[in-house]
Structures are given as structure tokens and as C-alpha cells.
Design a protein around this motif. Structure first.
Motif, PDB file in Angstrom:
ATOM      1  N   UNK A 160       0.740  -1.089  -0.026  1.00 20.99           N
ATOM      2  CA  UNK A 160      -0.146   0.074   0.116  1.00 20.99           C
ATOM      3  C   UNK A 160       0.741   1.433   0.093  1.00 20.99           C
ATOM      4  N   UNK A 161       2.204   1.049   0.135  1.00 18.85           N
ATOM      5  CA  UNK A 161       3.049   2.464  -0.064  1.00 18.85           C
ATOM      6  C   UNK A 161       2.935   3.346  -1.101  1.00 18.85           C
ATOM      7  N   UNK A 162       2.211   2.866  -2.055  1.00 21.12           N
ATOM      8  CA  UNK A 162       2.202   3.814  -3.383  1.00 21.12           C
ATOM      9  C   UNK A 162       0.959   5.010  -3.092  1.00 21.12           C
ATOM     10  N   UNK A 163       0.023   4.682  -2.200  1.00 19.29           N
ATOM     11  CA  UNK A 163      -1.097   5.640  -2.266  1.00 19.29           C
ATOM     12  C   UNK A 163      -0.631   6.975  -1.768  1.00 19.29           C
ATOM     13  N   UNK A 164       0.223   7.229  -0.860  1.00 20.08           N
ATOM     14  CA  UNK A 164       0.599   8.433  -0.337  1.00 20.08           C
ATOM     15  C   UNK A 164       1.275   9.340  -1.138  1.00 20.08           C
ATOM     16  N   UNK A 165       2.557   8.739  -1.606  1.00 26.17           N
ATOM     17  CA  UNK A 165       3.210   9.366  -2.601  1.00 26.17           C
ATOM     18  C   UNK A 165       2.566   9.584  -3.908  1.00 26.17           C
ATOM     19  N   UNK A 166       1.733   8.801  -4.287  1.00 26.99           N
ATOM     20  CA  UNK A 166       0.926   9.017  -5.575  1.00 26.99           C
ATOM     21  C   UNK A 166      -0.011  10.150  -5.471  1.00 26.99           C
ATOM     22  N   UNK A 167      -0.727  10.166  -4.058  1.00 29.85           N
ATOM     23  CA  UNK A 167      -1.519  11.242  -3.890  1.00 29.85           C
ATOM     24  C   UNK A 167      -0.760  12.773  -3.881  1.00 29.85           C
ATOM     25  N   UNK A 168       0.308  12.658  -3.136  1.00 30.08           N
ATOM     26  CA  UNK A 168       1.038  13.876  -3.060  1.00 30.08           C
ATOM     27  C   UNK A 168       1.608  14.290  -4.503  1.00 30.08           C
ATOM     28  N   UNK A 169       2.031  13.436  -5.438  1.00 31.92           N
ATOM     29  CA  UNK A 169       2.547  13.615  -6.828  1.00 31.92           C
ATOM     30  C   UNK A 169       1.364  14.302  -7.747  1.00 31.92           C
ATOM     31  N   UNK A 170       0.030  13.606  -7.406  1.00 24.13           N
ATOM     32  CA  UNK A 170      -1.163  14.562  -8.079  1.00 24.13           C
ATOM     33  C   UNK A 170      -1.307  15.867  -7.622  1.00 24.13           C
ATOM     34  N   UNK A 171      -0.998  16.014  -6.177  1.00 22.93           N
ATOM     35  CA  UNK A 171      -1.382  17.241  -5.636  1.00 22.93           C
ATOM     36  C   UNK A 171      -0.398  18.273  -6.179  1.00 22.93           C
ATOM     37  N   UNK A 172       1.103  17.881  -6.336  1.00 21.58           N
ATOM     38  CA  UNK A 172       2.226  18.825  -6.787  1.00 21.58           C
ATOM     39  C   UNK A 172       1.832  18.988  -8.131  1.00 21.58           C
ATOM     40  N   UNK A 173       1.475  18.111  -9.145  1.00 25.00           N
ATOM     41  CA  UNK A 173       0.949  18.169 -10.324  1.00 25.00           C
ATOM     42  C   UNK A 173       0.020  19.407 -10.580  1.00 25.00           C
ATOM     43  N   UNK A 174      -1.121  19.235  -9.680  1.00 25.47           N
ATOM     44  CA  UNK A 174      -2.133  20.159  -9.699  1.00 25.47           C
ATOM     45  C   UNK A 174      -1.787  21.733  -9.257  1.00 25.47           C
ATOM     46  N   UNK A 175      -0.869  21.600  -8.032  1.00 25.04           N
ATOM     47  CA  UNK A 175      -0.532  22.760  -7.510  1.00 25.04           C
ATOM     48  C   UNK A 175       0.297  23.598  -8.799  1.00 25.04           C
ATOM     49  N   UNK A 176       1.404  22.979  -9.349  1.00 24.53           N
ATOM     50  CA  UNK A 176       2.183  23.561 -10.233  1.00 24.53           C
ATOM     51  C   UNK A 176       1.507  24.099 -11.499  1.00 24.53           C
ATOM     52  N   UNK A 177       0.418  23.154 -12.029  1.00 21.05           N
ATOM     53  CA  UNK A 177      -0.231  23.323 -13.113  1.00 21.05           C
ATOM     54  C   UNK A 177      -0.181  22.021 -13.959  1.00 21.05           C
ATOM     55  N   UNK A 178      -1.359  21.372 -13.958  1.00 23.40           N
ATOM     56  CA  UNK A 178      -1.467  20.032 -14.536  1.00 23.40           C
ATOM     57  C   UNK A 178      -1.054  19.996 -16.007  1.00 23.40           C
ATOM     58  N   UNK A 179      -0.132  19.364 -16.332  1.00 24.23           N
ATOM     59  CA  UNK A 179       0.231  19.185 -17.773  1.00 24.23           C
ATOM     60  C   UNK A 179       1.451  19.934 -17.924  1.00 24.23           C
ATOM     61  N   UNK A 180       1.826  20.592 -17.115  1.00 28.73           N
ATOM     62  CA  UNK A 180       3.075  21.785 -17.190  1.00 28.73           C
ATOM     63  C   UNK A 180       4.311  21.010 -16.288  1.00 28.73           C
ATOM     64  N   UNK A 181       5.222  20.706 -17.027  1.00 26.73           N
ATOM     65  CA  UNK A 181       6.282  19.860 -16.519  1.00 26.73           C
ATOM     66  C   UNK A 181       7.083  20.732 -15.368  1.00 26.73           C
ATOM     67  N   UNK A 182       7.357  21.824 -16.049  1.00 20.27           N
ATOM     68  CA  UNK A 182       8.146  22.896 -14.897  1.00 20.27           C
ATOM     69  C   UNK A 182       7.331  23.139 -13.848  1.00 20.27           C
ATOM     70  N   UNK A 183       6.045  23.097 -13.979  1.00 25.07           N
ATOM     71  CA  UNK A 183       4.796  23.581 -13.002  1.00 25.07           C
ATOM     72  C   UNK A 183       5.165  22.600 -12.069  1.00 25.07           C
TER      73      UNK A 183
END
Length: 285
Positions: free
Chosen positions: A202-225
Motif C-alpha cells: 500500500x506504500x504507493x497511495x500516499x506518494x501518488x496522492x502527493x504527486x497528483x497534488x504537486x502536479x495540480x498545484x504547479x499546473x497539470x500538464x506543465x512539467x516545470x509547474x
């Protein structure tokens, strides 16, 4: 997350489980070679390409059998499929590696270094994580923005049909994007296991959620973001964990640090859905 969304507008919620598989495969290799007498860094170098290969094959198969048939379906269908793949991979991993947490051997020296006198400390593993992150993300930006493959990826994201008329093979490019994402997930999984010293299904759930949050935070689809969003989310969590106890009078401690990922996600979706640096998704004709 952000590469896949940028090219086919899909949130691959099974990506955290790919990270988990990378960590579990690495654990299996390291455990199998534990009595070989090899130093820890050699075990790490041996397990890394094996984990990358396993995750790449897995993500290639997932894209081919789960996502490709639904590419032109309503967006809800691939979203539900992604969630289903996440649960399926967790269950399969539980069957293969059993549900109990497993200690990940310390492969690197445990020495700590003070950044300055009586200041914060950093370990060899954390230095490796920082260096690897900078190198991998710089390589990813170069790949996407400066190479022929990156141009093909951007063309496919903009309009796959027109890209196909120009000699690009959209299906191949999309599959390759999933493979690249899987390679990054494998590296992240091993770094996560090295840092926290344990792996489980189950270790992938939390980092996966945080990665999704980071992607949305910076701008989904924007690598630099996404990269900026990841750094800012980490800083918010670290600062929040340090001061949360004082601000709440001891009611909440650092064990509640994970709530900051949820709070950031809620605030960004509410106040600025396009993220800090704006959503970068091509308009298809």
C-alpha cells in the motif's frame, strides 16, 4: 502524472502503484543478493535497472490493455479504469509479496552532516535523493524540449491525427510516455524505500496522492509547474510539521503532516484550478 495528462488528458491514478512495484522489485533483488557480499551501493545499482525494466513493462501493458481501448471514451470511463487498476495492482502485489511491511536494508552509509553548526542535518541517502532528483528532472526537461522524441511528444499532445500525417506514430509515442513515467516512478520508489526503510503493497497511495497534488498545484500538464509544485508542497509540509504543534497548543503534532497535501489540493482546486503556473494542455482541432 503531468506527462501523461499533457499528452492524452488522463490522470493515471495507478501511477503510485507503479512506484510501489519498483520499490518491491528492488527489495526482492536486494534481499536475494544479501548474502553475495556485494556492498550496498552495488546492490542499489543492480536493483535499479531491474526495477526500471519491471515498471516499464508493467506500465506499457497497463496502457495497452486498460487505457488504449478507452482513449476516445468519455473521460469518466478511463478515470474509473485507472482507479480500478490501482486497486488491482495493490491486490496483486499483496498476493506476490504478502501484506506485511518489509524492512528495506540500509544500502548507504548512515552518516549525518550538519548544514551548519547546530543546524539541520542531512544524510547520505537524502543527498543522493536530491542529486538524483535534480539530474533526472533536468534530463526530462531536456528530453521533452530539446530532442526529436520530445518534439514528437508535444506534437502528439497537440493533435495526434495531424502528428500521424507528419510521420509520428501517436500510439508508440503515448506508450513511450508511459514507459518514461514508469522509469521515473521506479527511481522514486527506490529512493522512497531508502529514505523510509520499509516497503509494502500500500506504500504507493500516499506518494501518488502527493504527486497528483504537486502536479495540480504547479499546473497539470506543465512539467516545470509540476516540479515547482513538488518543491513547494514539500516545503509547506516540512514547515507545517515543525510548527503545527505550537500553533495548535500541542493538540496536533508532526504526525499530522500529511493533512497539508489535502489542504493544498483543496485550496488550489477552489482558488486556482489551473495551478500556479497554469495548465498547459494543447487545444485539439
Amino acid at each position: 502524472y503531468t506527462m501523461v495528462y499533457g499528452i492524452i488528458s488522463l490522470i493515471n491514478f495507478a501511477h503510485g502503484e507503479v512506484l510501489m512495484v519498483g520499490a518491491m522489485v528492488s527489495w526482492s533483488v536486494v534481499t536475494a543478493l544479501a548474502d553475495s557480499g556485494l556492498p550496498g551501493w552495488a546492490l542499489l545499482l543492480i536493483s535499479l535497472p531491474i526495477a526500471i525494466l519491471a515498471c516499464s513493462v508493467l506500465n506499457f501493458v497497463v496502457e495497452k490493455i486498460a487505457y488504449r481501448p478507452l482513449r476516445n471514451a468519455p473521460r469518466l470511463a478511463p478515470l474509473i479504469t485507472a482507479m480500478g487498476m490501482s486497486l488491482l495492482l495493490q491486490t496483486l502485489a499483496m498476493m506476490i509479496w504478502k501484506p506485511n511491511p518489509k524492512p528495506f536494508p540500509p544500502l548507504l552509509p548512515t552518516d549525518v552532516f550538519f548544514l551548519w553548526a547546530d543546524g539541520p542535518v542531512i544524510t547520505v541517502t537524502q543527498i543522493l535523493i536530491l542529486g538524483t532528483t535534480v539530474a533526472v528532472l533536468a534530463g526530462l526537461l531536456w528530453l521533452v524540449n530539446k530532442t526529436k522524441l520530445g518534439r514528437a511528444m508535444r506534437a502528439t499532445a497537440e493533435n495526434p491525427r495531424v502528428a500521424g500525417l507528419m510521420g509520428v506514430k501517436p500510439d508508440f509515442i503515448i506508450s513511450l510516455t508511459f514507459v518514461i513515467g514508469a522509469s521515473l516512478a521506479a527511481i522514486a520508489g527506490i529512493m522512497w524505500a531508502l529514505n523510509y526503510g520499509t516497503v509494502q503493497h500500500t506504500m504507493g497511495f500516499l506518494p501518488g496522492l502527493k504527486a497528483f497534488t504537486a502536479a495540480v498545484f504547479g499546473g497539470i500538464g506543465n512539467l516545470t509547474g509540476a516540479m515547482v509544485g513538488g518543491v513547494l508542497l514539500g516545503l509547506i509540509e516540512a514547515i507545517g510539521a515543525g510548527y503545527l504543534g505550537d500553533l495548535t497548543g500541542g493538540v496536533f503534532g508532526s504526525q499530522y503532516v500529511d493533512i497539508f497535501a489535502f489542504l493544498v489540493l483543496i485550496l488550489v482546486l477552489t482558488l486556482r484550478p489551473s495551478g500556479l503556473m497554469g495548465e498547459r494542455v494543447a487545444d485539439r482541432a
